[in-house]
Design a protein around this motif. Structure first.
Motif, PDB file in Angstrom:
ATOM      1  N   ARG A   1       0.811  -1.208   0.000  1.00  0.00           N
ATOM      2  CA  ARG A   1       0.000   0.000   0.000  1.00  0.00           C
ATOM      3  C   ARG A   1       0.849   1.265   0.000  1.00  0.00           C
ATOM      4  O   ARG A   1       0.416   2.322  -0.411  1.00  0.00           O
ATOM      5  N   GLY A   2       2.046   1.138   0.494  1.00  0.00           N
ATOM      6  CA  GLY A   2       2.910   2.308   0.528  1.00  0.00           C
ATOM      7  C   GLY A   2       3.550   2.635  -0.797  1.00  0.00           C
ATOM      8  O   GLY A   2       4.198   3.671  -0.931  1.00  0.00           O
TER       9      GLY A   2
ATOM     10  N   HIS B   1      13.467  -7.890   4.658  1.00  0.00           N
ATOM     11  CA  HIS B   1      12.119  -7.767   5.201  1.00  0.00           C
ATOM     12  C   HIS B   1      11.124  -7.313   4.120  1.00  0.00           C
ATOM     13  O   HIS B   1       9.972  -7.753   4.095  1.00  0.00           O
ATOM     14  N   ASN B   2      11.599  -6.426   3.251  1.00  0.00           N
ATOM     15  CA  ASN B   2      10.725  -5.896   2.200  1.00  0.00           C
ATOM     16  C   ASN B   2      10.901  -6.634   0.882  1.00  0.00           C
ATOM     17  O   ASN B   2      10.672  -6.063  -0.181  1.00  0.00           O
TER      18      ASN B   2
ATOM     19  N   TYR C   1      24.108  -4.015   7.310  1.00  0.00           N
ATOM     20  CA  TYR C   1      23.247  -5.046   7.894  1.00  0.00           C
ATOM     21  C   TYR C   1      21.793  -4.582   7.925  1.00  0.00           C
ATOM     22  O   TYR C   1      20.871  -5.312   7.570  1.00  0.00           O
ATOM     23  N   GLN C   2      21.632  -3.300   8.356  1.00  0.00           N
ATOM     24  CA  GLN C   2      20.268  -2.765   8.402  1.00  0.00           C
ATOM     25  C   GLN C   2      19.628  -2.739   7.012  1.00  0.00           C
ATOM     26  O   GLN C   2      18.471  -3.106   6.839  1.00  0.00           O
TER      27      GLN C   2
ATOM     28  N   GLU D   1      27.045  -1.950  10.324  1.00  0.00           N
ATOM     29  CA  GLU D   1      25.683  -1.867  10.858  1.00  0.00           C
ATOM     30  C   GLU D   1      24.695  -1.373   9.788  1.00  0.00           C
ATOM     31  O   GLU D   1      23.596  -1.911   9.626  1.00  0.00           O
TER      32      GLU D   1
ATOM     33  N   TRP E   1      -0.631   2.388  -6.818  1.00  0.00           N
ATOM     34  CA  TRP E   1      -1.855   3.178  -6.938  1.00  0.00           C
ATOM     35  C   TRP E   1      -1.939   3.848  -8.303  1.00  0.00           C
ATOM     36  O   TRP E   1      -3.040   3.995  -8.857  1.00  0.00           O
TER      37      TRP E   1
ATOM     38  N   ILE F   1       3.545   4.016  -4.264  1.00  0.00           N
ATOM     39  CA  ILE F   1       2.673   4.916  -5.030  1.00  0.00           C
ATOM     40  C   ILE F   1       2.473   4.410  -6.445  1.00  0.00           C
ATOM     41  O   ILE F   1       1.424   4.618  -7.061  1.00  0.00           O
TER      42      ILE F   1
ATOM     43  N   ARG G   1      30.147   1.089  11.921  1.00  0.00           N
ATOM     44  CA  ARG G   1      28.875   1.706  11.532  1.00  0.00           C
ATOM     45  C   ARG G   1      28.468   1.328  10.097  1.00  0.00           C
ATOM     46  O   ARG G   1      27.296   1.171   9.784  1.00  0.00           O
TER      47      ARG G   1
ATOM     48  N   ARG H   1      18.799  -6.250   6.022  1.00  0.00           N
ATOM     49  CA  ARG H   1      17.618  -6.765   6.713  1.00  0.00           C
ATOM     50  C   ARG H   1      16.339  -6.054   6.235  1.00  0.00           C
ATOM     51  O   ARG H   1      15.277  -6.675   6.107  1.00  0.00           O
ATOM     52  N   ALA H   2      16.501  -4.763   5.998  1.00  0.00           N
ATOM     53  CA  ALA H   2      15.327  -4.032   5.492  1.00  0.00           C
ATOM     54  C   ALA H   2      14.911  -4.573   4.124  1.00  0.00           C
ATOM     55  O   ALA H   2      13.729  -4.776   3.847  1.00  0.00           O
TER      56      ALA H   2
END
Lengths: 716, 179
Positions: A31-32, A270-271, A262-263, A259, A37, A34, A256, A266-267
């Motif tokens: 839904r996020g 996740h997506n 990694y983020q 990190e 839509w 655009i 960093r 993972r994002a």
């Protein structure tokens, strides 16, 4: 009823697009996005457009606009040709993305990133553990405990802190007393000026809870590890030692980065589904845009291609409806241009032919009008012609006959056009059949013959003329034209004229010697009567000569009168005056009864000539009714005529003589000249009137009538 | 057994039942309390914490936007809006130091915690949150408190279209009567 797929195709396509929109309706994850839509909006708008077009197509009655079907087929074909590879590309790309993501999110990558993160975390953990261990080891340090007490010496604390700083490798140590006042602040560079700073919430919490705490603070791209340790005093208060350790920049940057990676990983992981959705929707968006653009281009192209065909079809429709003033542009040089040129030539020829037909129709109409006019004139002419006309074709069928024929020959009243002449002539009149046969037999171009017919009104003289007709050309016709004239009056007139000439000649030849004869006889009577012995014989002879000469003179005078009848001198005369004169003249005859008119009536006539007519009629009546008969003279007046009627009850006129009573020199009397009635009729006719024998006997009745209007007399 | 129309009617009835039962469950999550001046709201997002924990431990920042609105109930007309509050909260994980930065964007306050449960609770609960001043309310009237929540991953909350396009992750309501 045949199923028209083309008519339902837009609706089917709209249904397919709506189904696709429902199928692709975004779930919570997508839904996020655009683009999802946007795709939905495009699909819905497209389906609504197709729905509206489809409904309009479905509800439209009659034939679609010319060229629209071809245009629709072209657009569908072109879009279809484009959609097929687009779908294949979309499917292939989706598969590739799927495979690519499997590679990206491989287990080895996952493990590697986990280990890297743990390594980085291990560095931070180590810093944290070391700092906490160090802080705990100085919680019970007596120097520090004295220093945080209110009465401690500052010099001892500074030295101790510098010592700790060197031992632990920290970058800065601050010492706060039980009242949270900064009592010492040392760095690697040595002692620094004290500036009182408020304690942070974490520091206060440490003092309150009595726990060692650490935290990482980032300032200006530099990270520091900050630790707090409570310093209890002997009096029961709690001071605070705060330490700072600047973390090595290179290591921190690497940690960093690890990190962040990694983020991100993972994002992404996740997506993962959302990324696939994003990619699929992006591809769909591109496909839709391409399809829309392709449709627009196809529509433009198809319009340009089908416009000449549409114009041609519209022009043909107009030609079908009779509008030949049509021309279509011949702009292009291709087959369509050639077709347009051929159509324009054809329309031009059609227009010329139509004009020719129209002109011919006008000519024909005019000719028909002329023909009708001629026919009308001919019919009017025939109707008003006194000559009877009979047209017979080659087969003996009557084609034409007029009213005058019926008037002249009443036996022909039942004849009709289309009937046979010979069949009609079986009864009467037979002379026409003879005449017709004669014409046919002799094959003469013109024949003329005169017939005398006896009827109720006497003998009728008929002149029959015939002419052979032979028309060639378109209206081929052959036959005989027979014309019938009643020449009775003409014959009578000719006879009267002949008699007048004879009378004039006789009068001229006889009149001259009569006077010397009479004078000689009278002289003989006067000179020699005394010299002769037989006076009786002499007197008788001379008297006879004189009497006969006088008779001859009167006869000659009558002849002259008939031959040279003067024109009547018309004047207004009271009828009563004429009747009064007649009464005086015939007063001596007892049998004559004259009735005077009851009212005053005037007559426009020559009074002397009218008197002569009445005298002639009364003379004849008196002569006929000498032996105790009765003679009547009376007047009848109508709107048109003034009539004198003379009746007697004498023996009458024999039947065979009735026809000749008005002929000159016809008399039933022994001493009559036979000119009295002829002269009387002549006078009547000269006045525009009539003298008619109404009854031949019992009574013998003559009617003499004159028109009442003077105008009629003037026209005579 | 059932005609097509009767099947549709049954399905509609079942959907309505589900909708109202869901609403009833959600309504239990909202509690209204009052003191002399303020009306407070306590609400929890009834979602499993494991999913949130998993995401935070993966280093993914999470944001939530609470929307609280108070309406005066009007039987024959549209409800009257009394107050509307938006609370935006965000948790940013620091994987290296095992700390969680809690940000209340409406208040502008930020703090770090070392407890993951505290971070999760920060996102999923509003504890006695002041909603409306009672001076704005009329005595004897009934009011509706509507609560909705939208959650976002990372910084996507800042995209304007998300506020329009994204559906609520949670919504609940409660009514209260002014004495």
């Amino acid at each position: 009823m045949r199923f028209d797929l083309m008519r339902f195709l837009p609706l089917l396509m709209a249904a397919a697009l709506i189904s696709l929109a429902v199928l692709l309706w975004p779930d919570a994850l997508a839904r996020g996005l655009i683009v999802v839509w946007i795709n939905e909006v495009i699909l819905i708008v497209l389906s609504l457009v197709l729905l509206q077009y489809g409904m309009r197509l479905l509800l439209r009655r009659g034939e679609p606009r010319a060229g629209s079907r071809l245009r629709a087929k072209l657009v569908i074909a072109m879009v279809g040709m484009l959609m097929l590879p687009s779908l294949v590309i979309q499917l292939s790309a989706s598969q590739m993305v799927e495979r690519g993501m499997d590679v990206w999110f491989d287990l080895r990558v996952d493990t590697l990133l986990d280990r890297a993160l743990k390594l980085a975390q291990g560095f931070y953990d180590r810093i944290d553990i070391d700092m906490k261990r160090g802080l705990r080891s100085y919680v019970d340090d007596p120097v520090l405990q004295q220093s945080v007490d209110a009465h401690a010496a500052f010099g001892m604390a500074d030295e101790r802190l510098l010592q700790i700083l060197r031992i632990e490798g920290w970058d800065r140590i601050q010492l706060f007393d039980i009242n949270e006042r900064l009592v010492a602040d040392v760095r690697e560079s040595g002692l620094i000026e004290l500036h009182s700073e408020p304690l942070s919430e974490a520091a206060k919490l440490t003092m309150r809870l009595g726990n060692v705490a650490t935290k990482i603070v980032a300032e200006g791209g530099v990270e520091k590890a900050i630790g707090y340790a409570p310093i209890p005093t002997r009096k029961g208060g709690v001071g605070l030692m705060r330490v700072e350790l600047k973390l090595p920049e290179g290591v921190i940057r690497s940690a960093r980065l690890v990190e962040a990676d990694y983020q991100s990983y993972r994002a992404l992981e996740h997506n993962r589904q959302m990324i696939k959705d994003l990619f699929a929707n992006a591809m769909l968006f591109v496909t839709l845009i391409v399809v829309i653009l392709a449709s627009l281009v196809a529509l433009l192209f198809a319009r340009r291609l089908t416009a000449p065909i549409g114009e041609l079809a519209a022009a043909l429709h107009r030609v079908t409806e009779g509008d030949l003033d049509v021309a279509i542009p011949e702009s292009s040089q291709d087959e369509l241009g050639s077709l347009a040129r051929s159509f324009n030539q054809m329309a031009g020829r059609l227009k010329q032919n139509a004009r020719a037909i129209e002109q011919a129709q006008l000519d024909l109409t005019e000719a028909l009008a002329n023909s009708r006019q001629r026919q009308y004139i001919l019919e009017t002419l025939l109707a008003n012609l006194h000559t009877g006309v009979l047209l017979v074709d080659a087969r003996g069928t009557i084609r034409l006959l007029n009213q005058s024929l019926h008037d002249i020959l009443p036996e022909t009243k039942h004849w009709l056009p289309g009937s046979s002449l010979l069949e009609n002539c079986r009864n009467q009149p037979g002379f026409l059949a003879e005449f017709y046969e004669q014409m046919k037999t002799q094959k003469l171009s013109g024949v003329q013959q005169q017939f005398e017919l006896s009827g109720e009104h006497g003998i009728t003289h008929i002149l029959v003329r015939g002419a052979r007709l032979k028309l060639s050309g378109m209206a081929e016709f052959s036959g005989e034209l027979i014309m019938v004239d009643d020449i009775t009056e003409l014959a009578n007139a000719q006879r009267s004229q002949a008699w007048a000439e004879v009378a004039q000649r006789l009068a001229h030849e006889i009149k001259n010697p009569l006077t010397p004869i009479k004078l000689s006889a009278e002289r003989l009577q006067r000179r020699f009567r005394k010299q002769v012995d037989a006076h009786d014989v002499f007197d008788s002879c001379t008297h006879a000569i004189i009497t006969q000469v006088e008779r001859l003179q009167r006869l000659i005078a009558d002849f002259s009168s008939l031959a040279r009848m003067p024109k009547p001198k018309i004047s207004k005369v009271p009828v009563a005056d004429i009747m009064r004169d007649m009464r005086e003249l015939f007063n001596a005859y007892r049998q004559v009864r004259i009735s005077m008119p009851e009212e005053h009536v005037d007559c426009y006539c020559d009074a002397d000539q009218v008197r002569q007519v009445l005298i002639n009629l009364l003379d004849n009546a008196v002569a006929a009714s000498a032996e105790g008969g009765e003679v009547l003279l009376y007047v009848r007046v109508s709107d048109e005529w003034l009539e004198w009627h003379v009746e007697d009850n004498g023996p009458g006129i024999p039947e065979d003589m009735q026809e000749h009573v008005f002929e000159a020199y016809f008399s039933t009397k022994s001493g009559g000249s036979g000119l009295g009635l002829a002269i009387a009729r002549r006078i009547a006719e000269d006045h525009g009137g009539q003298l008619t024998l109404l009854s031949a006997r019992q009574p013998t009745h003559f009617r003499f009538r004159l028109p009442r209007e003077p105008m009629l007399l003037e026209e005579i | 057994m059932f005609t097509r129309s009767s099947r549709h009617a049954l399905m509609l009835w079942a959907a309505l039942c589900l909708f109202y039962s869901g609403s009833a469950l959600a309504d239990e999550a909202v509690q209204v309390s009052k003191d002399a001046q303020v009306v407070y709201c306590s609400v929890g997002w009834p979602v499993g914490p494991e999913h949130i924990k998993d995401m935070l431990q993966s280093g993914i920042a999470l944001s939530v936007v609470w929307k609280l609105s108070v309406h005066r109930f009007r039987r024959y007309w549209l409800d009257e809006g009394i107050a509307s509050i938006t609370v935006a909260r965000r948790v940013i994980p620091d994987l290296l130091s095992h700390r969680w930065t809690l940000e209340d964007q409406a208040a502008g306050i930020s703090r770090q915690v070392a407890s993951l449960d505290a971070a999760v609770h920060f996102l999923t609960h509003l504890e006695r949150y002041p909603v409306v001043d009672r001076s704005l309310l009329q005595q004897g009237e009934r009011y509706e408190l509507d609560v909705s929540l939208q959650s976002y991953e990372g910084t996507s909350m800042e995209k304007w279209w998300n506020r329009i396009l994204q559906a609520d992750d949670f919504s609940a309501s409660a009514s209260f009567q002014e004495p």
